[in-house]
Scaffold this active site. Sequence first.
Site, short mmCIF file in Angstrom:
data_model
loop_
_atom_site.label_atom_id
_atom_site.label_comp_id
_atom_site.label_asym_id
_atom_site.label_seq_id
_atom_site.Cartn_x
_atom_site.Cartn_y
_atom_site.Cartn_z
N LYS A 1 -11.70 20.10 -12.40
CA LYS A 1 -10.51 19.41 -11.68
C LYS A 1 -10.15 19.68 -10.56
O LYS A 1 -10.78 19.82 -10.00
CB LYS A 1 -10.10 20.81 -12.73
N TYR B 1 -4.22 14.60 -22.76
CA TYR B 1 -3.45 16.48 -22.81
C TYR B 1 -1.81 16.37 -24.12
O TYR B 1 -1.52 17.51 -24.02
CB TYR B 1 -2.98 16.99 -21.88
N ASN C 1 -7.79 26.21 -13.26
CA ASN C 1 -9.25 26.75 -13.67
C ASN C 1 -10.42 26.16 -13.65
O ASN C 1 -11.16 26.32 -14.63
CB ASN C 1 -8.26 27.39 -15.30
N HIS D 1 -12.44 21.38 -17.16
CA HIS D 1 -12.23 21.04 -18.36
C HIS D 1 -13.40 21.13 -19.89
O HIS D 1 -14.24 20.94 -18.98
CB HIS D 1 -10.99 20.12 -18.98
N GLU E 1 -13.05 12.55 -26.61
CA GLU E 1 -12.84 12.64 -24.90
C GLU E 1 -13.55 11.86 -24.17
O GLU E 1 -13.15 11.49 -23.51
CB GLU E 1 -12.46 14.09 -24.50
P1 IDP Z 1 -8.88 25.51 -22.18
O1 IDP Z 1 -9.38 24.81 -21.30
O2 IDP Z 1 -9.92 26.64 -22.07
O3 IDP Z 1 -9.79 25.02 -23.45
P2 IDP Z 1 -5.95 25.48 -23.11
O4 IDP Z 1 -5.71 26.28 -24.32
O5 IDP Z 1 -6.82 23.67 -23.79
O6 IDP Z 1 -7.48 25.60 -22.74
O7 IDP Z 1 -5.53 24.47 -22.18
C1 IDP Z 1 -5.75 23.95 -21.41
C2 IDP Z 1 -5.15 23.85 -20.16
O8 IDP Z 1 -3.69 24.11 -20.03
C3 IDP Z 1 -5.94 25.10 -19.16
O9 IDP Z 1 -6.99 24.37 -18.59
C4 IDP Z 1 -5.56 25.22 -18.06
O10 IDP Z 1 -5.24 24.66 -16.97
C5 IDP Z 1 -4.42 25.21 -19.15
N1 IDP Z 1 -3.08 26.09 -19.11
C6 IDP Z 1 -3.44 26.50 -20.49
N2 IDP Z 1 -2.73 28.03 -20.52
C7 IDP Z 1 -1.36 27.50 -19.03
C8 IDP Z 1 -0.51 28.56 -19.41
O11 IDP Z 1 -0.03 30.00 -19.69
N3 IDP Z 1 0.32 28.30 -18.33
C9 IDP Z 1 -0.13 27.49 -17.49
N4 IDP Z 1 -1.15 26.76 -17.54
C10 IDP Z 1 -2.04 26.48 -18.73
MG MG Z 2 -9.09 23.01 -24.85
#
Ligand code: IDP
Ligand code: MG
Length: 140
Positions: free
Chosen positions: A11, A51, A114, A117, A128
């Site tokens: 990312k 997304y 984070n 992905h 994807e």
């Molecule tokens: P994942 O990446 O661990 O699968 P997902 O629930 O699919 O997590 O969420 C997609 C992305 O959205 C996350 O990797 C993160 O970048 C962002 N995200 C998830 N939850 C939050 C939140 O509560 N606040 C802000 N960004 C979030």
């Molecule tokens: Mg996810």
Amino acid sequence: MATTRTFSIIKPDATRRNITGAVVKMLEEAGLRVVASKRIHMTREQAEGFYAVHRERSFFGELVDFMISGPVVVQVLEGEDAMQRNRDIMGATNPANAAPGTIRKELAESIEANTVHGSDSDENAAIEIAYFFKPEEIVG
Ligand code: IDP
Ligand code: MG
């Protein structure tokens, strides 16, 4: 356990900090092989489409803004049970909850920024991968 493929994104927080190599090193040490890779700067339309499953979530707009805030590296990873292996080395979505030794624990900045992905099922991995790569771009 079969050799499978999954989809990964390094990312914008990681390209900005020039730590893509550190991320790939952790993926490789976890037994995954990068069989396709390209650095791109996603358009808003591309990020919104990618997304789309999250469009009703409160953070959708911010997530899209973040994902187009800089370049990313899209990758196809191959290995034994690649989807789960990748999810394991990524760690929990929120780095504060991620286990020691995982990419997000060691490298991520926040729950949004984070670092990586990873597809969450083999079915989504195929969708994807096809979103970003033509078959002939996956070279092994
Ligand atoms: P994942 O990446 O661990 O699968 P997902 O629930 O699919 O997590 O969420 C997609 C992305 O959205 C996350 O990797 C993160 O970048 C962002 N995200 C998830 N939850 C939050 C939140 O509560 N606040 C802000 N960004 C979030
Ligand atoms: Mg996810």
